[in-house]
Design a protein around this motif. Sequence first.
Motif, PDB file in Angstrom:
ATOM      1  N   ARG A  77       0.826  -1.202   0.000  1.00  0.00           N
ATOM      2  CA  ARG A  77       0.000   0.000   0.000  1.00  0.00           C
ATOM      3  C   ARG A  77       0.862   1.256   0.000  1.00  0.00           C
ATOM      4  NH1 ARG A  77      -2.561  -0.756   4.553  1.00  0.00           N
ATOM      5  NH2 ARG A  77      -4.112  -2.134   3.611  1.00  0.00           N
ATOM      6  N   VAL A  78       1.948   1.250   0.823  1.00  0.00           N
ATOM      7  CA  VAL A  78       2.832   2.418   0.892  1.00  0.00           C
ATOM      8  C   VAL A  78       3.516   2.646  -0.454  1.00  0.00           C
ATOM      9  CG1 VAL A  78       4.936   3.330   1.927  1.00  0.00           C
ATOM     10  CG2 VAL A  78       3.198   2.272   3.379  1.00  0.00           C
ATOM     11  N   VAL A  79       4.000   1.557  -1.078  1.00  0.00           N
ATOM     12  CA  VAL A  79       4.663   1.691  -2.385  1.00  0.00           C
ATOM     13  C   VAL A  79       3.712   2.257  -3.416  1.00  0.00           C
ATOM     14  CG1 VAL A  79       5.707   0.399  -4.283  1.00  0.00           C
ATOM     15  CG2 VAL A  79       6.345  -0.127  -1.921  1.00  0.00           C
ATOM     16  N   ASN A  80       2.480   1.779  -3.421  1.00  0.00           N
ATOM     17  CA  ASN A  80       1.486   2.291  -4.374  1.00  0.00           C
ATOM     18  C   ASN A  80       1.188   3.770  -4.133  1.00  0.00           C
ATOM     19  OD1 ASN A  80       1.231  -0.207  -5.614  1.00  0.00           O
ATOM     20  ND2 ASN A  80      -0.446  -0.861  -4.291  1.00  0.00           N
ATOM     21  N   LEU A  81       1.114   4.164  -2.855  1.00  0.00           N
ATOM     22  CA  LEU A  81       0.867   5.573  -2.536  1.00  0.00           C
ATOM     23  C   LEU A  81       2.038   6.450  -2.956  1.00  0.00           C
ATOM     24  CD1 LEU A  81      -0.839   5.319   0.987  1.00  0.00           C
ATOM     25  CD2 LEU A  81      -1.905   5.982  -1.168  1.00  0.00           C
ATOM     26  N   VAL A  82       3.261   5.936  -2.766  1.00  0.00           N
ATOM     27  CA  VAL A  82       4.451   6.693  -3.184  1.00  0.00           C
ATOM     28  C   VAL A  82       4.411   6.942  -4.685  1.00  0.00           C
ATOM     29  CG1 VAL A  82       6.954   6.543  -3.475  1.00  0.00           C
ATOM     30  CG2 VAL A  82       5.915   5.975  -1.274  1.00  0.00           C
ATOM     31  N   ARG A  83       4.016   5.919  -5.443  1.00  0.00           N
ATOM     32  CA  ARG A  83       3.910   6.083  -6.895  1.00  0.00           C
ATOM     33  C   ARG A  83       2.760   7.021  -7.269  1.00  0.00           C
ATOM     34  NH1 ARG A  83       4.538  -0.305  -8.672  1.00  0.00           N
ATOM     35  NH2 ARG A  83       6.786  -0.491  -8.207  1.00  0.00           N
ATOM     36  N   GLU A  84       1.636   6.883  -6.582  1.00  0.00           N
ATOM     37  CA  GLU A  84       0.466   7.689  -6.906  1.00  0.00           C
ATOM     38  C   GLU A  84       0.729   9.173  -6.687  1.00  0.00           C
ATOM     39  OE1 GLU A  84      -4.171   8.257  -5.386  1.00  0.00           O
ATOM     40  OE2 GLU A  84      -2.976   6.534  -4.720  1.00  0.00           O
ATOM     41  N   TYR A  85       1.364   9.512  -5.580  1.00  0.00           N
ATOM     42  CA  TYR A  85       1.585  10.927  -5.258  1.00  0.00           C
ATOM     43  C   TYR A  85       2.959  11.433  -5.716  1.00  0.00           C
ATOM     44  CZ  TYR A  85      -2.589  10.735  -2.357  1.00  0.00           C
ATOM     45  OH  TYR A  85      -3.877  10.599  -1.909  1.00  0.00           O
ATOM     46  N   GLU A  86       3.723  10.561  -6.412  1.00  0.00           N
ATOM     47  CA  GLU A  86       5.033  10.955  -6.947  1.00  0.00           C
ATOM     48  C   GLU A  86       5.918  11.555  -5.851  1.00  0.00           C
ATOM     49  OE1 GLU A  86       4.241  13.573 -10.181  1.00  0.00           O
ATOM     50  OE2 GLU A  86       3.484  11.983 -11.481  1.00  0.00           O
ATOM     51  N   ILE A  87       5.988  10.848  -4.726  1.00  0.00           N
ATOM     52  CA  ILE A  87       6.747  11.338  -3.581  1.00  0.00           C
ATOM     53  C   ILE A  87       8.227  11.454  -3.905  1.00  0.00           C
ATOM     54  CG2 ILE A  87       7.405  10.833  -1.190  1.00  0.00           C
ATOM     55  CD1 ILE A  87       4.521  11.757  -1.605  1.00  0.00           C
ATOM     56  N   TRP A  88       8.748  10.489  -4.660  1.00  0.00           N
ATOM     57  CA  TRP A  88      10.176  10.530  -4.959  1.00  0.00           C
ATOM     58  C   TRP A  88      10.529  11.810  -5.714  1.00  0.00           C
ATOM     59  CZ3 TRP A  88      14.673   8.745  -3.611  1.00  0.00           C
ATOM     60  CH2 TRP A  88      15.767   8.877  -4.475  1.00  0.00           C
ATOM     61  N   ASN A  89       9.733  12.151  -6.721  1.00  0.00           N
ATOM     62  CA  ASN A  89      10.004  13.366  -7.486  1.00  0.00           C
ATOM     63  C   ASN A  89       9.895  14.614  -6.614  1.00  0.00           C
ATOM     64  OD1 ASN A  89      10.311  11.792  -9.780  1.00  0.00           O
ATOM     65  ND2 ASN A  89       8.164  12.000 -10.376  1.00  0.00           N
ATOM     66  N   GLU A  90       9.001  14.585  -5.637  1.00  0.00           N
ATOM     67  CA  GLU A  90       8.811  15.740  -4.760  1.00  0.00           C
ATOM     68  C   GLU A  90       9.949  15.879  -3.749  1.00  0.00           C
ATOM     69  OE1 GLU A  90       6.514  18.066  -4.554  1.00  0.00           O
ATOM     70  OE2 GLU A  90       5.105  17.425  -6.095  1.00  0.00           O
ATOM     71  N   ALA A  91      10.462  14.746  -3.278  1.00  0.00           N
ATOM     72  CA  ALA A  91      11.386  14.781  -2.146  1.00  0.00           C
ATOM     73  C   ALA A  91      12.853  14.726  -2.537  1.00  0.00           C
ATOM     74  CB  ALA A  91      11.075  13.624  -1.192  1.00  0.00           C
ATOM     75  N   VAL A  92      13.167  14.188  -3.716  1.00  0.00           N
ATOM     76  CA  VAL A  92      14.574  13.943  -4.043  1.00  0.00           C
ATOM     77  C   VAL A  92      15.390  15.232  -4.045  1.00  0.00           C
ATOM     78  CG1 VAL A  92      14.190  14.095  -6.544  1.00  0.00           C
ATOM     79  CG2 VAL A  92      16.112  12.765  -5.635  1.00  0.00           C
TER      80      VAL A  92
END
Length: 237
Positions: A123-138
Amino acid sequence: MIYVLAVARVIGIVLLVILAVVILLLVIPVTYKLDVDFDNQRGGLKVYWLFRLFRFRLNFEDEMELVLAILFFSIDFLDEEWREKRRVRKKKRDEKKKIETEIEEVEEKIMSRILRTTRSATRVVNLVREYEIWNEAVELFQIFLFRIRPREFHGCVSFGMRDPSRTGMIIGAISAFPVIYRTELTIVPDFEAEQTYINGDIHAKGHMMLLHLLFLLVGLIRKKNIRLFIGELRHHN
């Protein structure tokens, strides 16, 4: 009226002192030093804060040592005597609780917990992809790593994996943090390695401030997608 002014003055002084202490805690640097020798499999990490009032030491040269010291008190978390005391205290607590569980019940609980953990991770991995957390945080993490980067950082590391694609994945992960290439550290990947290995040595020394961590947290919270991501996690929990 005089008493009110006197009380207000005392409160103001106390608030100013508290504010000064908080500012000092935020700006006093946390110093760290890392020395690692992969060939001889030895090294250590030392961290100091508040003029060495707080000290942390991790050594894995002869016998692994994990020590946290505050003022004149220190705890070695890997010391056998300390661990034995922990085991005795835990045993006493368990005896007081007098919990008796059947083996089948334990296995059922373990399997249930594994399934819940797997579902939560998915669920966490799917949410990370859905909200594009990596692009926001990197970008914020890159700025944070640049601020806390070692002022001394040199050495040479060569490594290889049996599967060349994994070696490429590691190099790709390292390339996500270009600050590494601005140091004197040399990284040599081996795409023809017959077995997994890592050789070389690293020396790093630098400092950071808690203010840098505060800036990172504030920057993350200001991102709308990250706030939504945290909200979804809290909702699922």
